[in-house]
Design an enzyme around this catalytic site. Structure first.
Site, PDB file in Angstrom:
ATOM      1  N   VAL A  83       0.848  -1.200   0.000  1.00 34.50           N
ATOM      2  CA  VAL A  83       0.000   0.000   0.000  1.00 34.50           C
ATOM      3  C   VAL A  83       0.882   1.248   0.000  1.00 34.50           C
ATOM      4  O   VAL A  83       1.689   1.456   0.915  1.00 34.50           O
ATOM      5  CB  VAL A  83      -0.940   0.027   1.225  1.00 34.50           C
ATOM      6  CG1 VAL A  83      -1.843   1.259   1.160  1.00 34.50           C
ATOM      7  CG2 VAL A  83      -1.773  -1.247   1.299  1.00 34.50           C
ATOM      8  N   LYS A  84       0.702   2.066  -1.031  1.00 30.82           N
ATOM      9  CA  LYS A  84       1.512   3.281  -1.150  1.00 30.82           C
ATOM     10  C   LYS A  84       0.736   4.434  -0.505  1.00 30.82           C
ATOM     11  O   LYS A  84      -0.450   4.651  -0.809  1.00 30.82           O
ATOM     12  CB  LYS A  84       1.781   3.545  -2.626  1.00 30.82           C
ATOM     13  CG  LYS A  84       3.018   4.349  -2.910  1.00 30.82           C
ATOM     14  CD  LYS A  84       3.337   4.274  -4.394  1.00 30.82           C
ATOM     15  CE  LYS A  84       4.400   5.258  -4.768  1.00 30.82           C
ATOM     16  NZ  LYS A  84       4.458   5.439  -6.220  1.00 30.82           N
ATOM     17  N   VAL A  85       1.418   5.155   0.368  1.00 32.22           N
ATOM     18  CA  VAL A  85       0.765   6.162   1.206  1.00 32.22           C
ATOM     19  C   VAL A  85       1.598   7.446   1.166  1.00 32.22           C
ATOM     20  O   VAL A  85       2.810   7.397   1.382  1.00 32.22           O
ATOM     21  CB  VAL A  85       0.711   5.663   2.682  1.00 32.22           C
ATOM     22  CG1 VAL A  85       0.038   6.676   3.581  1.00 32.22           C
ATOM     23  CG2 VAL A  85       0.035   4.299   2.775  1.00 32.22           C
TER      24      VAL A  85
END
Ligand code: E4P
Length: 222
Positions: A83-85
């Site tokens: 998950v890119k945040v």
């Protein structure tokens, strides 16, 4: 050092995967929008093409509750999704939550070692330090990467430093020199890593000499 390709284009992923040297794929909302395809469909196809790679898929909300919902949604698509945040306040809280639940994260839009410290403390799997966008402003983007690698190693954080916004092969050479763990780059730059004029010149010479001598490997007489 791991090599990732930074794209939402399935054909580029397919070609890079065929070379057998990529360890993952990063996407971002702009790249997905440019692909003209659906987000989930694109991410799942990439996971299929790079079965042992880490595939970054970015959340787009900017409030914690919606970011969490989006994060749980994208991470449910495939076990290889990371998950890119973005590095904003709710983003760092989200990374802590996800890391406590064993969900891997890639903190993006990191430009300084002090931002990187927050990502490392929250338990980020990857810290995406952008270099090209800093170089574009007449500064040296690689300085923060070097400091971040030192920070992670000095204090023993588990995060891997991922060099992003790579514009040319020199950025890749510099990433190696400072001991970054990963570099992600557009497909075009990945292709440029093969190139050296002396390779082309040397190969031509070898083949000319071989052919003049009338030699063969497959139908070798002796
Ligand atoms: C990283 O994961 C980003 O998608 C990317 O490297 C951004 O690169 P750019 O600055 O060339 O858009």
């Amino acid at each position: 050092m791991k090599l990732f390709v930074d794209t939402g284009d399935i054909e580029e992923v397919r070609q890079a995967a065929d070379w057998g040297v990529i360890d993952g794929v990063t996407t971002n909302p702009s790249l997905i929008a440019k692909s003209g395809k659906g987000f989930k469909e694109t991410v799942l196809k990439i996971c299929e093409l790079v079965p042992n790679g880490d595939i970054s898929a970015e959340v787009v909300a900017t409030d914690y509750d919606t970011m969490l919902k989006e994060a749980l949604e994208v991470s449910s698509w495939h076990p290889n999704v990371v998950v890119k945040v973005p590095l904003i306040e709710p983003g760092i809280s989200l990374v802590k939550t996800l890391s406590d639940r064993g969900i891997r994260t890639n903190v993006t839009l990191v430009f300084s070692v002090s931002q990187a410290l927050l990502a490392a403390k929250a338990g980020a799997t990857y810290i995406s330090n952008f270099v090209g966008r800093v170089d574009d402003m007449s500064d040296d983007g690689m300085t923060a990467v070097e400091a971040t690698v030192r920070m992670v190693e000095t204090y023993g954080y588990d995060s891997e430093v991922l060099v992003a916004s790579v514009r040319h092969p020199l950025h890749v050479a510099q990433s190696i020199a400072v001991g970054a763990h990963v570099a992600t780059m557009p497909f075009k730059i990945l292709g440029m890593l093969f190139k050296h004029p002396l390779t082309d010149k040397g190969l031509k010479q070898f083949l000319d000499d071989w052919n003049k001598a009338g030699l063969s490997i497959i139908d070798a007489k002796a």
